[in-house]
Design an enzyme around this catalytic site. Structure first.
Site, PDB file in Angstrom:
ATOM      1  N   SER A   1       0.732  -1.156   0.021  1.00  0.00           N
ATOM      2  CA  SER A   1       0.017   0.091   0.082  1.00  0.00           C
ATOM      3  C   SER A   1       1.017   1.282   0.140  1.00  0.00           C
ATOM      4  O   SER A   1       2.084   1.155   0.164  1.00  0.00           O
ATOM      5  CB  SER A   1      -0.747  -0.097   1.305  1.00  0.00           C
ATOM      6  OG  SER A   1      -0.167   0.393   2.389  1.00  0.00           O
ATOM      7  N   ASP A   2       0.233   2.427  -0.332  1.00  0.00           N
ATOM      8  CA  ASP A   2       1.139   3.534  -0.304  1.00  0.00           C
ATOM      9  C   ASP A   2       0.855   3.904   1.263  1.00  0.00           C
ATOM     10  O   ASP A   2       0.261   3.357   2.204  1.00  0.00           O
ATOM     11  CB  ASP A   2       0.618   4.592  -1.007  1.00  0.00           C
ATOM     12  CG  ASP A   2       1.539   5.729  -1.214  1.00  0.00           C
ATOM     13  OD1 ASP A   2       1.699   6.473  -2.104  1.00  0.00           O
ATOM     14  OD2 ASP A   2       2.812   5.715  -0.405  1.00  0.00           O
ATOM     15  N   TRP A   3       1.771   4.884   1.702  1.00  0.00           N
ATOM     16  CA  TRP A   3       1.851   5.019   3.211  1.00  0.00           C
ATOM     17  C   TRP A   3       0.471   5.390   3.905  1.00  0.00           C
ATOM     18  O   TRP A   3      -0.222   6.454   3.732  1.00  0.00           O
ATOM     19  CB  TRP A   3       2.805   6.605   3.360  1.00  0.00           C
ATOM     20  CG  TRP A   3       2.980   7.050   4.801  1.00  0.00           C
ATOM     21  CD1 TRP A   3       2.028   7.268   5.729  1.00  0.00           C
ATOM     22  CD2 TRP A   3       4.131   6.931   5.490  1.00  0.00           C
ATOM     23  NE1 TRP A   3       2.643   7.412   7.065  1.00  0.00           N
ATOM     24  CE2 TRP A   3       4.149   7.354   6.708  1.00  0.00           C
ATOM     25  CE3 TRP A   3       5.643   6.735   5.010  1.00  0.00           C
ATOM     26  CZ2 TRP A   3       4.932   7.467   7.660  1.00  0.00           C
ATOM     27  CZ3 TRP A   3       6.430   6.779   6.112  1.00  0.00           C
ATOM     28  CH2 TRP A   3       6.228   6.992   7.478  1.00  0.00           C
ATOM     29  N   ASN A   4       0.126   4.519   4.853  1.00  0.00           N
ATOM     30  CA  ASN A   4      -1.246   4.516   5.391  1.00  0.00           C
ATOM     31  C   ASN A   4      -2.424   4.729   4.512  1.00  0.00           C
ATOM     32  O   ASN A   4      -3.529   5.110   4.835  1.00  0.00           O
ATOM     33  CB  ASN A   4      -1.363   5.707   6.456  1.00  0.00           C
ATOM     34  CG  ASN A   4      -2.534   5.909   7.182  1.00  0.00           C
ATOM     35  OD1 ASN A   4      -2.969   4.821   7.801  1.00  0.00           O
ATOM     36  ND2 ASN A   4      -2.796   7.150   7.551  1.00  0.00           N
TER      37      ASN A   4
END
Ligand code: GLC
Length: 742
Positions: free
Chosen positions: A283-286
């Protein structure tokens, strides 16, 4: 001869067999390990934490010590932990976990690790695939020597909106050029294959269509037809996958109402299904947790469920997986098979990287020291910089400058800047002092010249300060070089701008200096296309330098003083105003195409602005000139199973050796659904000596004529096609038509 053939066949079979056997062995090892893992240990492999130093996203309020979490088998990967000292510490912690599963170390090595190369959008202007592959290769070699196994690159988001700060990170607006560049960068990062100690896993991002954020506002919604998604935004991802990309990263944006992270259409139907991707998605950050503010789920429990079902294998920094996934399985909400599939994908890459054989294979301080900042790699950065520069204007051949100049005025707030020259997404591994400034570069090429410096103004000055010193300085010089543009914080993530003019009062400074009547060369330094209409019209010479990294000063001076004849071509359209955006070259003709800026009813344009950009996609000048003549076509009609060739003479009509990028555009004259007025389908970058002519040939086949219909089938339609050969998308030199008969 027979023996040679036999030997060759045998060796090919042996190679295929070995690779297949190796893959089989890895699959068996993964299965064996998976069967030993507890549910918590499986979930741990899907969890990625940021290191405790630099954060490249909003820091989640943390609980507990990350090293302890690693020892407990709760972490599968970490990011933003660089260098053999720090990576060793974390890998040692992983070796204390029950099953000793090694960590993956991820890092945004976007355009260089210790040596900073030009920003990716600048490199795209080179249209030079081997050079871009080499740039990624050097970055990978240095990063791998620093304990990093995985770079979050290449970013392959097609971008038609220069207000978006992350245009600097990609390859511009065109799917064909962007696809070639995506493949070159993946090959550069992964080199001779995973497991080599100079290779890192590539991570193709951001899947998908992140560059189409409405209004150019980062993280904003994206809404487009699936046909546009397939036709324009997906091709570079597929090219990267075909080049062997090990991993993908999803995106922050929602696409047609579904956050990319929660989109099984993107991650399962397309990526893992139709495209057969065997790697893993991070995933991208968070971005998993951010499905809550998106309004797509109500809490992290639901976020984890939606994300794992949608095909997000690893959770970067949201902690949704580590805190909820085991419970989701126990609650019967998530089948353990989904967790197993994600774990298998991640473990397979760890085996392929050789980390189970030797968890410390990338962690060798001696190799780290010996690998960084090698002279040949510094030279590669300087060369990549030269190739990325675009010459926009050169009235009366003001450039190249003589190295015998006596007095040069260097004016502008970027004249002596160092750190900014690295551009966004650079690391601070190598001290900024090693960055070559514009002033130093000029001095290196014209050591005998007296350089008179005046800042003129600050980048962000909002009031025209006193330009007196700059004007007086200009008057004393034979030539003026101005170094103006953005600062490093004006492009990159979360750096979208509503106003993309040259910031502050810098264009007023240019006006004041041009008014002296001195010959002025304007260097425009930025991570995006800027708006600078007055300068475009009145400055004698304009060089778009972008941000070129550690060797910027030398690369720029190499061009200014003629060591290198610029050949860069714009990978993005440059608008005359923000009001024109989105503006791109491969547009549809409409029922009332603008014939010019004066027709009234027939103008799919504005009444207060021209319909044309300031500079077009594919535009760039040289210190020499070229002619395009003598076009011929091998056939005037083909079936879709056939091909034809189109040839022409490209001649250097000047007195300096130079390269031109001859571009092939194609238009499908009548089609349903509609096709653009032109699309780049091939190009050749050709070096020619003065007076030299080369005959250039392009091949046209079905692959260059097909497009997606409303059912998302890749089709061709019979009818007339126009072939256009040009030095830019708006400088078509030669044309031919042909019929596709079935
Ligand atoms: C950032 C970026 C992404 C990057 C990641 C890790 O938010 O969107 O491109 O790779 O976080 O730094």
């Amino acid at each position: 001869m027979r023996f040679i053939k036999l030997a060759f066949t045998f060796s090919v079979l042996l190679y295929v067999n070995t690779a297949f056997a190796q893959q089989k062995t890895i699959a068996a090892k993964v299965e064996a390990l998976l069967n030993k893992m507890t549910l918590d240990e499986k979930v741990g492999q899907l969890n990625q934490y940021n290191g405790d130093w630099e954060a490249t996203g909003p820091v989640t309020k943390d609980v507990g010590n990350k090293l302890d979490a690693v020892k407990q088998g709760k972490v599968g990967s970490v990011l933003n932990i660089m260098g053999t000292e720090h990576t060793r510490k974390f890998q040692q912690a992983a070796m204390q976990s029950r099953l000793k599963i090694p960590l993956l170390f991820g890092q945004d090595v976007i355009h260089g690790y210790s040596i900073t190369f030009p920003i990716p959008l600048a490199e795209a202007a080179s249209w030079d695939m081997p050079a871009m592959e080499r740039s990624a290769r050097v970055a990978a070699t240095e990063a791998a020597a620093a304990g990093i196994n995985w770079t979050f690159a290449p970013m392959v988001d097609i971008a038609r909106d220069p207000r978006w700060g992350r245009v600097m990170e990609g390859a511009g607006e065109d799917p064909y050029l962007g696809s070639l560049i995506a493949g070159a960068r993946v090959k550069g990062f992964q080199g001779k294959g995973l497991g080599n100690t100079d290779a890192v896993m590539a991570c193709v991002k951001h899947f998908a269509a992140y560059g189409a954020a409405i209004g150019g506002r980062d993280y904003n919604s994206v809404d487009m037809s699936k046909r546009t998604l397939w036709q324009t935004y997906l091709p570079p991802f597929k090219a990267a996958l075909d080049a062997g990309a090990a991993t993908f990263m999803n995106a922050f944006n929602d696409l047609n109402g579904t956050p990319a992270t929660g989109s099984s259409y993107l991650q399962r139907d397309i990526l893992k299904g139709q495209w057969g991707f065997k790697g893993f998605v991070v995933s991208d950050w968070n971005s998993i947790g951010e499905m809550i503010p998106h309004g797509f789920v109500k809490d992290n429990y639901e976020a984890a469920e939606v994300a794992i079902k949608a095909g997000s294998d690893m959770d970067m920094e949201s902690r949704a997986y580590i805190n909820n996934l085991a419970k989701l399985v126990k609650d019967g909400r998530v089948p353990v098979t989904l967790v197993n599939d994600a774990v298998r994908r991640i473990l397979t890459k760890k085996f392929e990287m050789g980390l189970f054989d030797d968890p410390y294979k990338f962690i060798n301080p001696e190799r780290e020291k010996a690998t960084m900042n090698k002279p040949e790699n510094i030279e590669a950065a300087r060369d990549m910089g030269r190739k990325s520069i675009v010459l926009l204007k050169n009235e009366k051949q003001l450039l190249p400058l003589s190295k015998e100049l006596k007095t040069i005025a260097l004016i502008g707030p970027l004249s002596r800047e160092r750190w900014y020259l690295k551009g966004a997404w650079s690391t601070d591994v190598d001290p900024n002092e090693n960055v070559v400034t514009i002033e130093e570069g000029i001095h290196n090429q014209a050591p005998g010249a007296k350089i008179l410096y005046a800042e003129g103004c600050k980048i962000k000055d909002s009031v025209a300060t006193d330009f007196k010193e700059a004007v007086e300085t200009a008057k004393k010089a034979d030539v003026v070089i101005m170094a103006v543009g953005e600062d490093i914080f004006m492009t990159g993530e979360a750096r979208s701008k509503a106003n993309i003019h040259i910031p502050g009062v810098q264009e007023d400074l240019i006006k004041a200096v041009v008014a002296t009547g001195k010959p002025v060369v304007v260097l425009l330094m930025a991570g995006r296309p800027m708006v600078f209409n007055w300068t475009a019209e009145h400055a004698p010479a304009i060089v778009y330098t972008w941000w070129l990294g550690s060797q910027m000063g030398n690369s720029v001076a190499d061009v200014l003083f003629g060591n290198y004849n610029p050949a860069g071509k714009l990978p993005m359209t440059f608008p005359r105003s923000e009001g024109q955006i989105p503006i791109y070259y491969n547009f549809l003709n409409t029922g009332r195409p603008a014939q010019g800026d004066n027709d009234t009813f027939y103008r799919s344009s504005y009444i207060d602005a021209p319909n044309t950009p300031q500079y077009a996609f594919g535009y760039g000048l040289s210190y020499t000139t070229f002619s395009y003549t003598n076009i011929s076509i091998s056939k005037t009609a083909i079936k879709k199973t056939e091909s034809l060739t189109v040839s022409f003479d490209l001649k250097n009509t000047g007195n300096t050796a130079g390269e031109d990028v001859a571009q092939l555009y194609i238009r499908d004259m009548v089609a349903q659904p509609l096709r653009p007025v032109k699309e780049l389908k091939d190009f050749k970058k050709v070096m020619l000596a003065p007076g030299e002519t080369k005959r250039i040939t392009f091949t046209i086949n079905k692959e260059k004529l097909q497009f997606y219909n409303d059912n998302l089938q890749l089709i061709t339609q019979p009818g007339e096609f126009k072939l256009m050969i040009g030095a830019a998308s708006n400088q078509i030199k030669l044309e031919k038509t042909f019929q596709l008969t079935n």
